[in-house]
Structures are given as structure tokens and as C-alpha cells.
Design a protein around this motif. Structure first.
Motif, PDB file in Angstrom:
ATOM      1  N   VAL A  40     -40.048  10.393   3.991  1.00 47.83           N
ATOM      2  CA  VAL A  40     -41.150  11.343   4.143  1.00 47.83           C
ATOM      3  C   VAL A  40     -41.368  11.719   5.614  1.00 47.83           C
ATOM      4  CG1 VAL A  40     -43.630  11.628   3.832  1.00 47.83           C
ATOM      5  CG2 VAL A  40     -42.276  10.516   2.057  1.00 47.83           C
ATOM      6  N   THR A  43     -44.657  12.480  -6.377  1.00 49.43           N
ATOM      7  CA  THR A  43     -45.219  13.247  -5.266  1.00 49.43           C
ATOM      8  C   THR A  43     -45.440  14.720  -5.637  1.00 49.43           C
ATOM      9  OG1 THR A  43     -45.028  13.467  -2.879  1.00 49.43           O
ATOM     10  CG2 THR A  43     -43.060  13.902  -4.097  1.00 49.43           C
ATOM     11  N   TYR A  55     -40.293  16.652   2.248  1.00 46.98           N
ATOM     12  CA  TYR A  55     -39.617  15.872   1.198  1.00 46.98           C
ATOM     13  C   TYR A  55     -40.239  16.199  -0.168  1.00 46.98           C
ATOM     14  CZ  TYR A  55     -39.064  12.019  -2.048  1.00 46.98           C
ATOM     15  OH  TYR A  55     -38.868  11.295  -3.190  1.00 46.98           O
ATOM     16  N   ASN A 111     -43.190   4.145  -8.123  1.00 45.10           N
ATOM     17  CA  ASN A 111     -42.653   3.411  -6.961  1.00 45.10           C
ATOM     18  C   ASN A 111     -41.631   2.367  -7.401  1.00 45.10           C
ATOM     19  OD1 ASN A 111     -45.215   4.657  -6.033  1.00 45.10           O
ATOM     20  ND2 ASN A 111     -44.722   3.616  -4.137  1.00 45.10           N
ATOM     21  N   ASN A 151     -39.349   2.178   5.523  1.00 45.76           N
ATOM     22  CA  ASN A 151     -40.579   2.966   5.422  1.00 45.76           C
ATOM     23  C   ASN A 151     -41.455   2.447   4.296  1.00 45.76           C
ATOM     24  OD1 ASN A 151     -39.848   5.076   7.297  1.00 45.76           O
ATOM     25  ND2 ASN A 151     -38.336   5.714   5.780  1.00 45.76           N
ATOM     26  N   ASN A 152     -40.836   1.867   3.279  1.00 45.72           N
ATOM     27  CA  ASN A 152     -41.550   1.534   2.055  1.00 45.72           C
ATOM     28  C   ASN A 152     -41.981   0.063   2.037  1.00 45.72           C
ATOM     29  OD1 ASN A 152     -39.195   3.740   0.899  1.00 45.72           O
ATOM     30  ND2 ASN A 152     -41.359   4.191   0.646  1.00 45.72           N
ATOM     31  N   LEU A 153     -43.009  -0.191   1.256  1.00 48.20           N
ATOM     32  CA  LEU A 153     -43.662  -1.504   1.279  1.00 48.20           C
ATOM     33  C   LEU A 153     -42.733  -2.659   0.892  1.00 48.20           C
ATOM     34  CD1 LEU A 153     -46.231  -3.245   1.479  1.00 48.20           C
ATOM     35  CD2 LEU A 153     -46.686  -2.671  -0.918  1.00 48.20           C
ATOM     36  N   SER A 184     -47.469  -4.763   8.356  1.00 49.27           N
ATOM     37  CA  SER A 184     -48.699  -4.009   8.632  1.00 49.27           C
ATOM     38  C   SER A 184     -49.182  -3.408   7.323  1.00 49.27           C
ATOM     39  CB  SER A 184     -48.420  -2.875   9.619  1.00 49.27           C
ATOM     40  OG  SER A 184     -48.025  -3.407  10.851  1.00 49.27           O
ATOM     41  N   VAL A 185     -50.402  -3.736   6.948  1.00 56.32           N
ATOM     42  CA  VAL A 185     -50.999  -3.129   5.748  1.00 56.32           C
ATOM     43  C   VAL A 185     -51.740  -1.888   6.229  1.00 56.32           C
ATOM     44  CG1 VAL A 185     -52.690  -3.437   3.910  1.00 56.32           C
ATOM     45  CG2 VAL A 185     -51.183  -5.342   4.563  1.00 56.32           C
ATOM     46  N   PHE A 186     -51.300  -0.731   5.729  1.00 60.48           N
ATOM     47  CA  PHE A 186     -51.841   0.532   6.242  1.00 60.48           C
ATOM     48  C   PHE A 186     -53.182   0.861   5.591  1.00 60.48           C
ATOM     49  CE2 PHE A 186     -47.110   1.697   6.712  1.00 60.48           C
ATOM     50  CZ  PHE A 186     -47.062   1.200   8.007  1.00 60.48           C
ATOM     51  N   CYS A 189     -54.445   0.504  -0.661  1.00 55.67           N
ATOM     52  CA  CYS A 189     -53.948   1.536  -1.588  1.00 55.67           C
ATOM     53  C   CYS A 189     -53.348   0.915  -2.840  1.00 55.67           C
ATOM     54  CB  CYS A 189     -52.835   2.342  -0.928  1.00 55.67           C
ATOM     55  SG  CYS A 189     -53.330   3.338   0.444  1.00 55.67           S
ATOM     56  N   ARG A 201     -50.638   1.582  -6.103  1.00 57.24           N
ATOM     57  CA  ARG A 201     -49.496   2.353  -6.586  1.00 57.24           C
ATOM     58  C   ARG A 201     -49.005   1.763  -7.899  1.00 57.24           C
ATOM     59  NH1 ARG A 201     -51.149   5.005  -3.146  1.00 57.24           N
ATOM     60  NH2 ARG A 201     -50.134   5.902  -1.305  1.00 57.24           N
ATOM     61  N   ARG A 218     -52.025   5.023   7.172  1.00 54.09           N
ATOM     62  CA  ARG A 218     -50.846   5.844   7.485  1.00 54.09           C
ATOM     63  C   ARG A 218     -51.154   7.277   7.067  1.00 54.09           C
ATOM     64  NH1 ARG A 218     -45.171   4.293   4.592  1.00 54.09           N
ATOM     65  NH2 ARG A 218     -46.304   4.963   2.741  1.00 54.09           N
TER      66      ARG A 218
HETATM   67  C1  UD1 Z   1     -43.449   6.843  -0.570  1.00 54.96           C
HETATM   68  C2  UD1 Z   1     -43.469   8.306  -0.321  1.00 54.96           C
HETATM   69  C3  UD1 Z   1     -43.179   9.007  -1.612  1.00 54.96           C
HETATM   70  C4  UD1 Z   1     -41.828   8.567  -2.137  1.00 54.96           C
HETATM   71  C5  UD1 Z   1     -41.847   7.057  -2.325  1.00 54.96           C
HETATM   72  C6  UD1 Z   1     -40.491   6.513  -2.707  1.00 54.96           C
HETATM   73  C7  UD1 Z   1     -45.038   8.424   1.573  1.00 54.96           C
HETATM   74  C8  UD1 Z   1     -46.366   8.939   2.035  1.00 54.96           C
HETATM   75  N1  UD1 Z   1     -44.741   8.669   0.280  1.00 54.96           N
HETATM   76  O1  UD1 Z   1     -44.482   6.573  -1.510  1.00 54.96           O
HETATM   77  O2  UD1 Z   1     -43.204  10.399  -1.429  1.00 54.96           O
HETATM   78  O3  UD1 Z   1     -41.539   9.191  -3.365  1.00 54.96           O
HETATM   79  O4  UD1 Z   1     -42.212   6.426  -1.104  1.00 54.96           O
HETATM   80  O5  UD1 Z   1     -40.656   5.211  -3.206  1.00 54.96           O
HETATM   81  O6  UD1 Z   1     -44.272   7.844   2.313  1.00 54.96           O
HETATM   82  N2  UD1 Z   1     -47.562   0.234   2.929  1.00 54.96           N
HETATM   83  C9  UD1 Z   1     -48.054  -0.677   3.826  1.00 54.96           C
HETATM   84  N3  UD1 Z   1     -47.232  -1.151   4.801  1.00 54.96           N
HETATM   85  C10 UD1 Z   1     -45.935  -0.757   4.920  1.00 54.96           C
HETATM   86  C11 UD1 Z   1     -45.423   0.173   3.977  1.00 54.96           C
HETATM   87  C12 UD1 Z   1     -46.274   0.656   2.996  1.00 54.96           C
HETATM   88  O7  UD1 Z   1     -49.224  -1.063   3.760  1.00 54.96           O
HETATM   89  O8  UD1 Z   1     -45.228  -1.209   5.833  1.00 54.96           O
HETATM   90  C13 UD1 Z   1     -48.433   0.724   1.842  1.00 54.96           C
HETATM   91  C14 UD1 Z   1     -48.634   2.228   1.872  1.00 54.96           C
HETATM   92  O9  UD1 Z   1     -49.750   2.566   2.624  1.00 54.96           O
HETATM   93  C15 UD1 Z   1     -48.826   2.511   0.383  1.00 54.96           C
HETATM   94  C16 UD1 Z   1     -48.042   1.423  -0.331  1.00 54.96           C
HETATM   95  O10 UD1 Z   1     -47.812   0.408   0.623  1.00 54.96           O
HETATM   96  O11 UD1 Z   1     -50.163   2.337   0.049  1.00 54.96           O
HETATM   97  C17 UD1 Z   1     -46.719   1.910  -0.848  1.00 54.96           C
HETATM   98  O12 UD1 Z   1     -46.054   2.569   0.219  1.00 54.96           O
HETATM   99  P1  UD1 Z   1     -44.552   3.068   0.073  1.00 54.96           P
HETATM  100  O13 UD1 Z   1     -43.714   1.958  -0.471  1.00 54.96           O
HETATM  101  O14 UD1 Z   1     -44.145   3.691   1.356  1.00 54.96           O
HETATM  102  O15 UD1 Z   1     -44.633   4.152  -1.085  1.00 54.96           O
HETATM  103  P2  UD1 Z   1     -45.532   5.484  -1.195  1.00 54.96           P
HETATM  104  O16 UD1 Z   1     -46.215   5.797   0.056  1.00 54.96           O
HETATM  105  O17 UD1 Z   1     -46.381   5.348  -2.416  1.00 54.96           O
END
Ligand code: UD1
Length: 335
Positions: free
Chosen positions: A86, A126, A149, A179, A198-200, A216-218, A229, A231, A291
Motif C-alpha cells: 500500500v 479494500t 493499490y 487478511n 508491512n503487515n502485522l 509497533s502497534v499502530f 484495530c 481485522r 498508521r
Molecule cells: C493491508 C492493506 C490492505 C491489503 C492487506 C493485505 C493497508 C492500509 N492496507 O491491510 O489494502 O489488502 O494489507 O493483507 O496497508 N499493524 C500494527 N503493526 C504493524 C503492522 C500492522 O499494529 O507493524 C496493525 C494495523 O494497524 C492493522 C492490523 O495490524 O490494524 C493489520 O495490518 P496489516 O496486516 O497491514 O493489514 P491491513 O492494514 O488490514
């Protein structure tokens, strides 16, 4: 039947190739390896005792595609290939539209020339946009997307709708993923992001294995039960199996969209606790600023996929954690 899987050496692609081979399909993978790994396909072969054909190439390369379609008798295409970060999409919008939208057009033209009219497209929750009420339902229109994206996924959905209008025999299933996390139960394949995840889930797994200090919890002040948040996380093998179910519904012409999710929202703090309790490994974390662009919460209504595809998510959050950890601890540096 032979299935072309574009992006089949990536995270979701490689798991789907396992499900397809297990279900008895022959598979041709087309991947340019920009974010996938040929090693994942060797491991797919060890899991299934069958090897997919692998062609290193790009969906934007019409010569490569016409050669592929002339050499293999492709019955349907599962189209994963695309760029998916993203934040990067905001910095490089032209690359995202070129690959995700332009690449799909090149692929569809090659399919059409070869008389192939069936596609399962890798879409995303999304596309519901910033204002959609939860849970997301397929009857809701696509909304306003917040980054290139997301816009590219919405544009491809739209172009596939137009394509099916113009080509009576065309049949398309749009799968809107929530997710995806986890890994194949063998621990041989899993998510292996390049650079800082990038993803959790991959970030948390890299903290657990010692590659990163802390998570880091955003944001801890969202209007959600615990302030973080929420998901709809689903196991990547459930998602993979959703593609096999979608293939069997491609007999009907036209375009149909399905959510693939569990229907249950889970917060970031709940994710940390679930990982810790399933693995016994502590995740040091710190709550930091929100974030940009994150929505407080969203999840799927998954009933249409159950009705229309006979699909529902079978694996629970504990299995997602155990399988993620098996992959990450056996492969600390990825492939
Ligand atoms: C993200 C994308 C989404 C994409 C999907 C693929 C964004 C804004 N959206 O979704 O378009 O289809 O990935 O799986 O990037 N978090 C943390 N710390 C971190 C990483 C994430 O706290 O280091 C939190 C985020 O704030 C969110 C949750 O974990 O609340 C999930 O984040 P993430 O795995 O990046 O997925 P999405 O943001 O839902």
C-alpha cells in the motif's frame, strides 16, 4: 484441466498451487519473481509430490503470454500477479497501475486470442472503500479507495465486469480477500516478505524469531473494544481452497464477487495474545501513533461464499498462529 496461475511463486499463489495439485489439476505458474521465489515451488513439489510447470515471465509481456498459451492447453486462469504494498503504491502509482491494471489487460488479450475465457481474480476487501458499513457484504457497491493499490484492484474488478459484458462466454470470479495469514501445515512454505514487513503477522513472526526487536502497534485509541484495530484474519490454506471452489463455479458465464473471510474481527492485542499462548514466545510491543490510512475495523460477511461456492473458513486463529510459527521458526530467514 490445466490452470495458469499468475504470481504462483508468491505467498498466496504458492499455497493455492498446493491446493490445486492436491485437487488433481495440472498447474502452469507464470511469475517474474519480483516478490516470489522459485524455491517456494520446489517446496510445493515436495509437499504434493507433483511439480507445477514454472515459467519465469511477466504478465506485461504479450510475447511471453502468447507463447505460453500456444504451448499449454489452459482451461482457466487464477490471476494473482501484481504489486501489493500500500505505502509503495502511493510513491509509485504509475508502476502499480502499469502492472496491476495494464498487466491484467495484456493477460486478458492473450487469453482472448487463445480462446480462454475463465478467470479467478485476486481482489481485496479494500475495494469496499473508506466509508463502507461492517460487516462488508457483496451487495455493497465498491467505495472510495484510499491508495493506488486499492484503486488498481477496484479498476480491475470494473474492467473484468466490462469484459464479461462484451464476451458472452467469459466467466469471472472476483475473490475479495480479507487478511490472509498463516502457512501450509508442513512449515515448508509461508510468507517471506522482502525488507521490513508491512503487515502485522509477518512482522510479529519476525519479532518472535529475533529478527526485529519489538512490534509497533499502530494506534491504541480506536473506537474498538480494546482500542486497537480489528481485522478478519483467515488461514492462507483456507484462502487457497477458496480458489479451488471458485474454479468449479466458472461454468456459469458472467462475473460474481465473493468475500473470503471468517466473519470474526480480531484486534491487534488479541493477535499478540493468541500468538503468545500458542507458541510460548513473548512478543515485546509498544503502542505508537496510528498508521495513516488504517480503518478502525472491518470484517466479512462470508455467507455468500458458503452459499455460492460451498466454501467457508475451517481453520481457527490458533491454527493460524501455530502454522505461522512452524514456518517462521523452521525458516528464520525465509526461503
Ligand atoms: C493491508 C492493506 C490492505 C491489503 C492487506 C493485505 C493497508 C492500509 N492496507 O491491510 O489494502 O489488502 O494489507 O493483507 O496497508 N499493524 C500494527 N503493526 C504493524 C503492522 C500492522 O499494529 O507493524 C496493525 C494495523 O494497524 C492493522 C492490523 O495490524 O490494524 C493489520 O495490518 P496489516 O496486516 O497491514 O493489514 P491491513 O492494514 O488490514
Amino acid at each position: 484441466m490445466t490452470i495458469l496461475v499468475t504470481g504462483g511463486a508468491g505467498y498466496i499463489g504458492s499455497h493455492t498451487v498446493v491446493s490445486l495439485l492436491d485437487a488433481g489439476f495440472d498447474v502452469v505458474v507464470l511469475d517474474n519473481l519480483c516478490n516470489g521465489s522459485a524455491e517456494s515451488l520446489s517446496r510445493v513439489a515436495s509437499i504434493t509430490a507433483k511439480a507445477p510447470v514454472f515459467i519465469e515471465g511477466d504478465i506485461r509481456d504479450s510475447v511471453c503470454l502468447s507463447d505460453l498459451f500456444s504451448r499449454y492447453d489452459i482451461g482457466a486462469v487464477i490471476h494473482f500477479a501484481g504489486l501489493k504494498a500500500v505505502g509503495e503504491s502511493v510513491l509509485k502509482p504509475l508502476d502499480y497501475y502499469e502492472t496491476n491494471v495494464g498487466g491484467t489487460i495484456t493477460l486478458l488479450k492473450a487469453m482472448q486470442s487463445a480462446g480462454v475465457h475463465k478467470m479467478v481474480f485476486s481482489s481485496s476487501a479494500t475495494v469496499y472503500g473508506l466509508e463502507a458499513p461492517t460487516p462488508y457484504e457483496e451487495t455493497q457497491p465498491r467505495g472510495t479507495t484510499s491508495n493506488p493499490y486499492g484503486s488498481s484492484k477496484a479498476m480491475v474488478e470494473r474492467l473484468l465486469e466490462d469484459w464479461t459484458q462484451a464476451v458472452p462466454e467469459a466467466s469471472v470470479v472476483l475473490l475479495r480477500y480479507f487478511n490472509p495469514i498463516g502457512a501450509h501445515e508442513s512449515g515448508l512454505i509461508g510468507e517471506d516478505p522482502q525488507g521490513i514487513p508491512n503487515n502485522l503477522m509477518p512482522f510479529m513472526a519476525q519479532v518472535a524469531v529475533g529478527r526485529r526487536d519489538k512490534l509497533s502497534v499502530f494506534g491504541g485509541d480506536y473506537p474498538t473494544p480494546d482500542g486497537t484495530c480489528r481485522r478478519d484474519y483467515l488461514h492462507v490454506m483456507d484462502l487457497a481452497e477458496g480458489h479451488v471452489s471458485a474454479l468449479s463455479s466458472l461454468e456459469q458465464p458472467g462475473v460474481r464477487a465473493f468475500n473470503l473471510g471468517t466473519g470474526a474481527p480480531v484486534s491487534v492485542l488479541e493477535m499478540i495474545r493468541a500468538f503468545e499462548s500458542q507458541t510460548g514466545v513473548q512478543i515485546p510491543f509498544e503502542i505508537v501513533a496510528r498508521r495513516a490510512g488504517d480503518l478502525p475495523e472491518f470484517w466479512a460477511n462470508p455467507e455468500k461464499a458458503q452459499r455460492g461456492l460451498g466454501w467457508f473458513a475451517k481453520r481457527d486463529l490458533d491454527a493460524m498462529m501455530v502454522d505461522t510459527w512452524r514456518w517462521q521458526s523452521n525458516n528464520p530467514e525465509g526461503y
